[in-house]
Design an enzyme around this catalytic site. Structure first.
Site, PDB file in Angstrom:
ATOM      1  N   LYS A   1       0.838  -1.200   0.000  1.00 46.35           N
ATOM      2  CA  LYS A   1       0.000   0.000   0.000  1.00 46.35           C
ATOM      3  C   LYS A   1       0.880   1.261   0.000  1.00 46.35           C
ATOM      4  O   LYS A   1       2.098   1.171   0.196  1.00 46.35           O
ATOM      5  CB  LYS A   1      -0.929  -0.048   1.223  1.00 46.35           C
ATOM      6  CG  LYS A   1      -1.918  -1.219   1.163  1.00 46.35           C
ATOM      7  CD  LYS A   1      -2.819  -1.260   2.396  1.00 46.35           C
ATOM      8  CE  LYS A   1      -3.808  -2.412   2.320  1.00 46.35           C
ATOM      9  NZ  LYS A   1      -4.692  -2.465   3.522  1.00 46.35           N
TER      10      LYS A   1
ATOM     11  N   TYR B   1     -12.470  -2.731  -3.252  1.00 45.47           N
ATOM     12  CA  TYR B   1     -13.018  -2.790  -1.887  1.00 45.47           C
ATOM     13  C   TYR B   1     -14.549  -2.719  -1.868  1.00 45.47           C
ATOM     14  O   TYR B   1     -15.130  -2.271  -0.880  1.00 45.47           O
ATOM     15  CB  TYR B   1     -12.418  -1.660  -1.043  1.00 45.47           C
ATOM     16  CG  TYR B   1     -11.020  -1.963  -0.530  1.00 45.47           C
ATOM     17  CD1 TYR B   1     -10.738  -3.169   0.138  1.00 45.47           C
ATOM     18  CD2 TYR B   1      -9.981  -1.046  -0.678  1.00 45.47           C
ATOM     19  CE1 TYR B   1      -9.464  -3.451   0.616  1.00 45.47           C
ATOM     20  CE2 TYR B   1      -8.697  -1.329  -0.191  1.00 45.47           C
ATOM     21  CZ  TYR B   1      -8.456  -2.527   0.455  1.00 45.47           C
ATOM     22  OH  TYR B   1      -7.196  -2.804   0.943  1.00 45.47           O
TER      23      TYR B   1
ATOM     24  N   ARG C   1      -1.425 -14.788   3.510  1.00 45.19           N
ATOM     25  CA  ARG C   1      -2.187 -14.153   4.607  1.00 45.19           C
ATOM     26  C   ARG C   1      -1.465 -14.371   5.941  1.00 45.19           C
ATOM     27  O   ARG C   1      -1.415 -13.484   6.779  1.00 45.19           O
ATOM     28  CB  ARG C   1      -3.609 -14.727   4.680  1.00 45.19           C
ATOM     29  CG  ARG C   1      -4.459 -14.437   3.458  1.00 45.19           C
ATOM     30  CD  ARG C   1      -5.057 -13.057   3.447  1.00 45.19           C
ATOM     31  NE  ARG C   1      -6.040 -12.852   4.485  1.00 45.19           N
ATOM     32  CZ  ARG C   1      -6.769 -11.756   4.603  1.00 45.19           C
ATOM     33  NH1 ARG C   1      -6.626 -10.755   3.726  1.00 45.19           N
ATOM     34  NH2 ARG C   1      -7.634 -11.616   5.574  1.00 45.19           N
TER      35      ARG C   1
ATOM     36  N   ARG D   1       2.916  -7.289   8.946  1.00 42.88           N
ATOM     37  CA  ARG D   1       2.259  -6.261   9.765  1.00 42.88           C
ATOM     38  C   ARG D   1       2.789  -6.269  11.195  1.00 42.88           C
ATOM     39  O   ARG D   1       2.895  -5.216  11.835  1.00 42.88           O
ATOM     40  CB  ARG D   1       0.745  -6.457   9.737  1.00 42.88           C
ATOM     41  CG  ARG D   1       0.125  -6.083   8.383  1.00 42.88           C
ATOM     42  CD  ARG D   1      -1.304  -6.532   8.289  1.00 42.88           C
ATOM     43  NE  ARG D   1      -1.949  -6.139   7.051  1.00 42.88           N
ATOM     44  CZ  ARG D   1      -3.083  -6.684   6.601  1.00 42.88           C
ATOM     45  NH1 ARG D   1      -3.672  -7.645   7.298  1.00 42.88           N
ATOM     46  NH2 ARG D   1      -3.617  -6.280   5.471  1.00 42.88           N
TER      47      ARG D   1
ATOM     48  N   VAL E   1      -4.439  -0.230  11.935  1.00 48.99           N
ATOM     49  CA  VAL E   1      -5.179  -0.862  10.836  1.00 48.99           C
ATOM     50  C   VAL E   1      -5.313   0.064   9.632  1.00 48.99           C
ATOM     51  O   VAL E   1      -5.297  -0.387   8.485  1.00 48.99           O
ATOM     52  CB  VAL E   1      -6.555  -1.398  11.313  1.00 48.99           C
ATOM     53  CG1 VAL E   1      -7.509  -0.272  11.711  1.00 48.99           C
ATOM     54  CG2 VAL E   1      -7.205  -2.280  10.262  1.00 48.99           C
TER      55      VAL E   1
ATOM     56  N   HIS F   1      -1.702  -5.526   1.342  1.00 51.76           N
ATOM     57  CA  HIS F   1      -2.944  -6.258   1.084  1.00 51.76           C
ATOM     58  C   HIS F   1      -2.607  -7.633   0.525  1.00 51.76           C
ATOM     59  O   HIS F   1      -1.665  -7.776  -0.247  1.00 51.76           O
ATOM     60  CB  HIS F   1      -3.798  -5.503   0.055  1.00 51.76           C
ATOM     61  CG  HIS F   1      -4.900  -6.348  -0.496  1.00 51.76           C
ATOM     62  ND1 HIS F   1      -6.079  -6.537   0.187  1.00 51.76           N
ATOM     63  CD2 HIS F   1      -4.983  -7.084  -1.630  1.00 51.76           C
ATOM     64  CE1 HIS F   1      -6.854  -7.366  -0.524  1.00 51.76           C
ATOM     65  NE2 HIS F   1      -6.207  -7.698  -1.627  1.00 51.76           N
TER      66      HIS F   1
ATOM     67  N   GLU G   1      -9.497 -10.041  -8.011  1.00 54.13           N
ATOM     68  CA  GLU G   1      -8.523  -8.949  -7.845  1.00 54.13           C
ATOM     69  C   GLU G   1      -7.440  -8.986  -8.919  1.00 54.13           C
ATOM     70  O   GLU G   1      -7.031  -7.939  -9.432  1.00 54.13           O
ATOM     71  CB  GLU G   1      -7.893  -9.034  -6.443  1.00 54.13           C
ATOM     72  CG  GLU G   1      -8.902  -8.697  -5.345  1.00 54.13           C
ATOM     73  CD  GLU G   1      -8.401  -9.005  -3.942  1.00 54.13           C
ATOM     74  OE1 GLU G   1      -7.223  -9.418  -3.788  1.00 54.13           O
ATOM     75  OE2 GLU G   1      -9.177  -8.839  -2.988  1.00 54.13           O
TER      76      GLU G   1
HETATM   77  O1  DGI Z   1      -8.013  -8.311   3.982  1.00 59.10           O
HETATM   78  P1  DGI Z   1      -7.544  -7.374   5.056  1.00 59.10           P
HETATM   79  O2  DGI Z   1      -6.824  -6.160   4.510  1.00 59.10           O
HETATM   80  O3  DGI Z   1      -6.768  -8.038   6.144  1.00 59.10           O
HETATM   81  O4  DGI Z   1      -8.879  -6.860   5.776  1.00 59.10           O
HETATM   82  P2  DGI Z   1     -10.275  -6.330   5.201  1.00 59.10           P
HETATM   83  O5  DGI Z   1     -10.513  -6.784   3.787  1.00 59.10           O
HETATM   84  O6  DGI Z   1     -11.307  -6.619   6.232  1.00 59.10           O
HETATM   85  O7  DGI Z   1     -10.053  -4.767   5.193  1.00 59.10           O
HETATM   86  C1  DGI Z   1      -9.433  -4.146   4.119  1.00 59.10           C
HETATM   87  C2  DGI Z   1      -8.730  -2.928   4.603  1.00 59.10           C
HETATM   88  O8  DGI Z   1      -9.675  -2.014   5.149  1.00 59.10           O
HETATM   89  C3  DGI Z   1      -7.742  -3.189   5.728  1.00 59.10           C
HETATM   90  O9  DGI Z   1      -6.523  -3.690   5.282  1.00 59.10           O
HETATM   91  C4  DGI Z   1      -7.650  -1.808   6.323  1.00 59.10           C
HETATM   92  C5  DGI Z   1      -9.074  -1.306   6.219  1.00 59.10           C
HETATM   93  N1  DGI Z   1      -9.833  -1.590   7.448  1.00 59.10           N
HETATM   94  C6  DGI Z   1     -10.438  -2.737   7.819  1.00 59.10           C
HETATM   95  N2  DGI Z   1     -11.028  -2.607   8.992  1.00 59.10           N
HETATM   96  C7  DGI Z   1     -10.795  -1.330   9.380  1.00 59.10           C
HETATM   97  C8  DGI Z   1     -10.031  -0.690   8.399  1.00 59.10           C
HETATM   98  N3  DGI Z   1      -9.637   0.599   8.469  1.00 59.10           N
HETATM   99  C9  DGI Z   1      -9.998   1.292   9.560  1.00 59.10           C
HETATM  100  N4  DGI Z   1      -9.597   2.566   9.645  1.00 59.10           N
HETATM  101  N5  DGI Z   1     -10.725   0.736  10.551  1.00 59.10           N
HETATM  102  C10 DGI Z   1     -11.159  -0.568  10.529  1.00 59.10           C
HETATM  103  O10 DGI Z   1     -11.814  -1.057  11.439  1.00 59.10           O
END
Ligand code: DGI
Length: 153
Positions: free
Chosen positions: A13, A53, A89, A106, A113, A119, A130
C-alpha cells in the site's frame, strides 16, 4: 505438483512504498519459495479502488480507506505457488497490526489498521477477481521456476 499454480494478489500500500518496504516484502515472498508472475507500480484510480473494496463500501471507514489507498503509488504483484493465498495471509499477519505476531509483515512494520502496509487476497474467488481487476492477461507471465524441484517434492 498439483496446486502449485495457485495465485494471489499482494499489494504494498502507499504507506509501504513511502516507507521503502517494497524490497523487504518481495524478499520474503521470494525466500519463501513463491514465484513472481506479475508486478507493477500503480497510482490506483478511485474507480479501481471502489471495485477492489466493493464489499466494504458500507463500512464507516470506507471513505478513509479510499483516501489512504489514493495517497501515492502502490506496488501490486501476483505471486504463485502451493497454498499461496493462505500462506501469504499468514505472512501478512492480522488485519489489525496489534494482533499480528512479530515475524509477520504487519507484526514487524506497522501499528495501525488504517496504515497496515500491505494487502493480500483472502480466498480463491477474491484472488481471481482482484488479479483480473489489477492486471491484463498479457501482464501475467508464465515462466519456469528453475528451483521448483528443490521447493516441491
Ligand atoms: O483483507 P484485510 O486487509 O486483512 O482486511 P479487510 O478486507 O477486512 O479490510 C481491508 C482494509 O480495510 C484493511 O486492510 C484496512 C481497512 N480496514 C479494515 N477494517 C478497518 C479498516 N480501516 C480502519 N480505519 N478501521 C477498521 O476497522
Amino acid at each position: 505438483w498439483t496446486g502449485v499454480n495457485e495465485r494471489t494478489l499482494v499489494a504494498v500500500k502507499p504507506d509501504g512504498v513511502q516507507r521503502r518496504l517494497v524490497g523487504e516484502i518481495m524478499r520474503r515472498f521470494e525466500n519463501r519459495g513463491f514465484k513472481l508472475v506479475a508486478l507493477k507500480l500503480v497510482q490506483a484510480s478511485e474507480d479501481l479502488l471502489r471495485k477492489h473494496y466493493w464489499d466494504l463500501r458500507s463500512k464507516p471507514f470506507f471513505r478513509g480507506l479510499m483516501s489512504y489507498m489514493s495517497e501515492g503509488p502502490m506496488v501490486v504483484m501476483v505471486w504463485e505457488g502451493l497454498d499461496v493465498i493462505k500462506t501469504a495471509r499468514n505472512m501478512l499477519g492480522e488485519n489489525n497490526p496489534a494482533d499480528s505476531l512479530p515475524g509477520t509483515i504487519r507484526g514487524d512494520f506497522c501499528v495501525e489498521v488504517g496504515r497496515n502496509v500491505i494487502h493480500g487476497s483472502d480466498s480463491v474467488e477474491s484472488a481471481e477477481k482482484e488479479i483480473s481487476l489489477w492486471f491484463g492477461q498479457n501482464e501475467l507471465h508464465c515462466w519456469v521456476h528453475n528451483s521448483r524441484p528443490w521447493i516441491y517434492n
